[in-house]
Design a protein around this motif. Structure first.
Motif, PDB file in Angstrom:
ATOM      1  N   SER A   1     -12.293  37.087  78.770  1.00  0.00           N
ATOM      2  CA  SER A   1     -13.222  36.000  79.064  1.00  0.00           C
ATOM      3  C   SER A   1     -13.143  35.837  80.607  1.00  0.00           C
ATOM      4  O   SER A   1     -14.226  35.252  80.984  1.00  0.00           O
TER       5      SER A   1
ATOM      6  N   PRO B   1     -17.938  39.568  81.609  1.00  0.00           N
ATOM      7  CA  PRO B   1     -18.174  39.213  80.068  1.00  0.00           C
ATOM      8  C   PRO B   1     -19.634  39.479  79.774  1.00  0.00           C
ATOM      9  O   PRO B   1     -20.094  39.389  78.522  1.00  0.00           O
ATOM     10  N   ARG B   2     -20.610  39.339  80.536  1.00  0.00           N
ATOM     11  CA  ARG B   2     -21.914  39.491  80.242  1.00  0.00           C
ATOM     12  C   ARG B   2     -22.204  40.710  79.557  1.00  0.00           C
ATOM     13  O   ARG B   2     -23.070  40.647  78.849  1.00  0.00           O
TER      14      ARG B   2
ATOM     15  N   LYS C   1     -21.490  39.841  75.953  1.00  0.00           N
ATOM     16  CA  LYS C   1     -22.508  38.814  75.510  1.00  0.00           C
ATOM     17  C   LYS C   1     -23.953  39.589  75.483  1.00  0.00           C
ATOM     18  O   LYS C   1     -24.449  39.157  74.339  1.00  0.00           O
ATOM     19  N   ASP C   2     -24.340  40.279  76.099  1.00  0.00           N
ATOM     20  CA  ASP C   2     -25.676  40.940  76.065  1.00  0.00           C
ATOM     21  C   ASP C   2     -25.527  41.924  75.018  1.00  0.00           C
ATOM     22  O   ASP C   2     -26.619  42.085  74.251  1.00  0.00           O
TER      23      ASP C   2
ATOM     24  N   GLU D   1     -25.891  40.332  71.584  1.00  0.00           N
ATOM     25  CA  GLU D   1     -27.138  39.484  71.173  1.00  0.00           C
ATOM     26  C   GLU D   1     -27.964  40.967  70.657  1.00  0.00           C
ATOM     27  O   GLU D   1     -28.700  40.569  69.421  1.00  0.00           O
TER      28      GLU D   1
ATOM     29  N   TYR E   1     -16.282  40.826  66.757  1.00  0.00           N
ATOM     30  CA  TYR E   1     -16.072  40.441  68.261  1.00  0.00           C
ATOM     31  C   TYR E   1     -14.661  39.764  68.333  1.00  0.00           C
ATOM     32  O   TYR E   1     -14.620  39.026  67.545  1.00  0.00           O
TER      33      TYR E   1
ATOM     34  N   GLU F   1     -12.595  37.744  71.632  1.00  0.00           N
ATOM     35  CA  GLU F   1     -12.643  37.411  72.964  1.00  0.00           C
ATOM     36  C   GLU F   1     -11.237  37.215  73.249  1.00  0.00           C
ATOM     37  O   GLU F   1     -10.557  36.491  72.255  1.00  0.00           O
TER      38      GLU F   1
END
Length: 670
Positions: free
Chosen positions: A606, A613-614, A617-618, A621, A632, A634
């Motif tokens: 994190s 972390p982006r 996250k991207d 999506e 996933y 984390e």
């Protein structure tokens, strides 16, 4: 303010409770060992919790007078490291212990018979502040073991440059001079400020204020500035300087274009030849060699040592760092393990004795020795030794302890060094960790991170974990890996980035080789990697024809452009070509999601500062929208780097990965 506590200063009740807990922990450990519950049997692998433990002991060193032995110890699975100091003549005696709160002791150095310099870090924020801006900050403190007192120094994020063995109570520290400028250049050319710190008064005196033209300095054991590195902004050249003992000014000795991929690394000063350096450099060769360099003639001298198969890595300094801190005694290279060719007959004899006497000797180091050379601490690590420390004293070798005492050496998997041909004919070196049982094995391809680094596999926790579950582990040294010459390294990017292309072929061709050799089961193969290795795993998930049943991608670069944009304005020269070609011309996992045809497990910290972390996250999506199978995990509070993966992180990570491989990897699991 650092909140320290010395256990001798605790109230009697508090101290008793602490020691009882410590005693209880070790009694349980001893009981487990004595009842053989820690030993792996064929159908009962070591629990994952054993692999999740951080090193029980580490950094074992003897004091200059040889009377004390210090080590870092983590006594409980979630505990912070404690510094323990023993009397060398009786290691069974209760040690002196020191902890730090809220900071964590990361390391230490003996700076006298009674004094220890502590390196500390503290988590100061919950989120990263951008690329390479993590959540920790560091400090220094001095421990006086005779007076049982601690002195904190008011310095933030220092780097200890030189312990000055001939100057009691003095050390040289350095600090970033300009962080904005720093990141645009290779590390040794980033400007730093140098101070001499008085360990008694706590005052620091500026020695040199680094600037671009003379950025970093190397000092000898007496504190004399001898070697300097700078950058000529006008001409785009790295500049190397030398300063003799009696010289008052720096002398420029060498220049190299920032666009050159050749290496020039000063390794030390030849103590037997005036004004002569040892340098690891290509000097027109494909493979790095060790050369002498005449600082007065400003030119290379003789080639001291070279190989045609691998690069020279560097040199080994004398093990007597108190009396001979500047002496070079050997040159090193690596294939299946690190090797050393010695110039010093006595050092060669000492290391040969240790390698002969230490069980499972693989990579032996002398971590410290007393000034009178009567006490020596040696360390060994390798495929069947997670790391063990020994004390050589009175001509007797005693085992001090293991980093991972839960593991029996003969129960760990064997590692072999192999070579195979890629589809374009290039030879790819690799390491395979072989589990117990009969081939063909289910197989995990585990590419290293980087990607432009050198990997030499000794004891690898992740590989041993997977092998304990019956998986053969392949660690390919794909093109772009360092250590195998310029052409091999540059072939990953010089004609366009080969990520997802030839670099990926190298990994797949390793799988095919193992299948042909009868070692791997073609229907039970997966890929797992971290950082660039995670990137490679995501690329593998979208390949056709498909060799893998699933992938596990840790801390993965998922969007090439996102990653390169973090540091695009900080790159220049050969590094800019390397990084831009690699990431801009290679396949980007986030653009390959529609082609994903096997299950994906994504794992990310994190507070990852190197691959923020982006990325995760991207990617989540896009893969969710595409309807592809994924999971996933984390890791809360985990950064990119291994020393931020605590017990809770590793256990969560290992449980998720092993469960995924067993139950979700392909139609029937791996």
């Amino acid at each position: 303010m650092v909140g320290f506590f010395l256990l001798k200063y605790l109230s009697l009740n508090a101290k008793t409770i602490f020691l009882k807990k410590m005693k209880k922990y070790f009694l349980i450990l001893i009981a487990l060992i004595s009842t053989n519950l820690l030993a792996k049997v064929d159908h009962d692998p070591y629990p994952l919790s054993y692999f999740a433990l951080r090193d029980i002991i580490s950094q074992v060193n003897v004091s200059p007078d040889g009377k004390h032995l210090a080590m870092m110890k983590i006594a409980t699975k979630e505990g912070d490291p404690v510094l323990e100091i023993y009397e060398t003549n009786d290691l069974s005696k209760e040690p002196f212990r020191v902890n730090a709160d809220p900071m964590e002791i990361m390391g230490y150095s003996w700076i006298g018979n009674d004094n220890v310099l502590l390196s500390l870090r503290q988590k100061v924020r919950d989120k990263i502040e951008g690329f390479n801006e993590g959540v920790y900050e560091g400090k220094l403190a001095k421990l006086d073991i005779r007076k049982e007192k601690i002195k904190e120094f008011r310095v933030l994020n220092p780097r200890v440059e030189n312990l000055l063995p001939f100057k009691p109570n003095k050390v040289i520290l350095s600090f970033n001079a300009d962080s904005a400028v720093n990141m645009r250049l290779p590390r040794q050319f980033r400007p730093r400020q140098y101070y001499e710190l008085d360990l008694k008064s706590g005052r620091k005196k500026l020695i040199i204020n680094g600037k671009i033209s003379l950025a970093t300095i190397v000092f000898d054991g007496h504190g004399n500035p001898r070697i300097g590195y700078g950058f000529d902004q006008k001409n785009g050249e790295y500049v190397y300087y030398y300063r003799g003992i009696k010289d008052e000014k720096w002398e420029e000795i060498h220049r190299q274009s920032e666009d050159s991929f050749e290496n020039f690394q000063i390794q030390g000063i030849d103590q037997e030849a005036a004004d002569t350096l040892f340098v690891v450099a290509h000097n027109g060769r494909d493979k790095q060699a060790l050369w002498t360099f005449d600082t007065r003639k400003k030119d290379f001298g003789e080639m001291v040592y070279a190989r045609n198969d691998v690069d020279v890595i560097g040199v080994r300094g004398h093990s007597d760092r108190w009396n001979k801190p500047d002496e070079v005694v050997a040159v090193s290279y690596a294939t299946d393990k690190p090797y050393y060719e010695y110039f010093d007959a006595e050092e060669a004899k000492l290391y040969a004795l240790l390698e002969k006497s230490i069980p499972n000797s693989h990579y032996v180091q002398i971590t410290s020795r007393s000034k009178d050379n009567e006490a020596i601490v040696a360390y060994n690590s390798g495929p069947q030794d997670p790391g063990t420390y020994y004390l050589l004293q009175d001509n007797k070798l005693k085992e001090i302890g293991s980093k991972q005492p839960s593991f029996e050496h003969d129960q760990l998997a064997e590692v072999k060094y192999i070579k195979y041909k890629a589809r374009d004919g290039k030879t790819i070196p690799a390491y395979i960790t072989i589990p117990n049982g009969e081939a063909p094995f289910p197989t995990i391809v585990m590419p290293h991170g980087g990607p432009f680094v050198q990997e030499v596999v000794g004891y690898d926790k992740w590989a041993q974990l997977l092998a304990s579950r019956g998986y053969l582990v392949l660690q390919p040294q794909y093109r772009g890996s360092k250590g195998y010459g310029l052409e091999f390294y540059k072939s990953a990017f010089i004609k366009g980035g080969q990520g997802g292309k030839a670099m990926q072929d190298d990994k797949d061709d390793g799988v095919k080789y193992l299948i042909e050799e009868g070692l791997s089961d073609k229907d039970r193969v997966a890929m797992f990697g971290w950082s660039y290795g995670g990137y490679a795993a995501l690329i593998a998930a979208s390949r056709t024809p498909q060799l893998y049943q699933c992938v596990v991608a840790g801390a993965a670069v998922t969007d090439n452009m996102l990653q390169v944009n973090f540091y695009r304005d900080q790159m220049r020269g050969a590094g800019k070509i390397e990084q831009e070609n690699m990431w801009m011309d290679s396949l980007s996992p986030i653009k390959e999601v529609d082609k994903v045809n096997i299950p994906v497990l994504l794992i990310h910290g994190s507070v990852d500062q190197r691959v923020p972390p982006r990325h995760a996250k991207d990617y989540l999506e896009v893969i969710e929208k595409a309807g592809k199978p994924y999971k996933y995990v984390e890791l809360e509070g985990a950064d990119h780097f291994y020393n931020t993966l605590f017990y809770r992180h590793q256990l969560k990570f290992f449980k998720a990965m092993i469960d995924y491989l067993k139950n979700d990897c392909g139609p029937e699991g791996l």
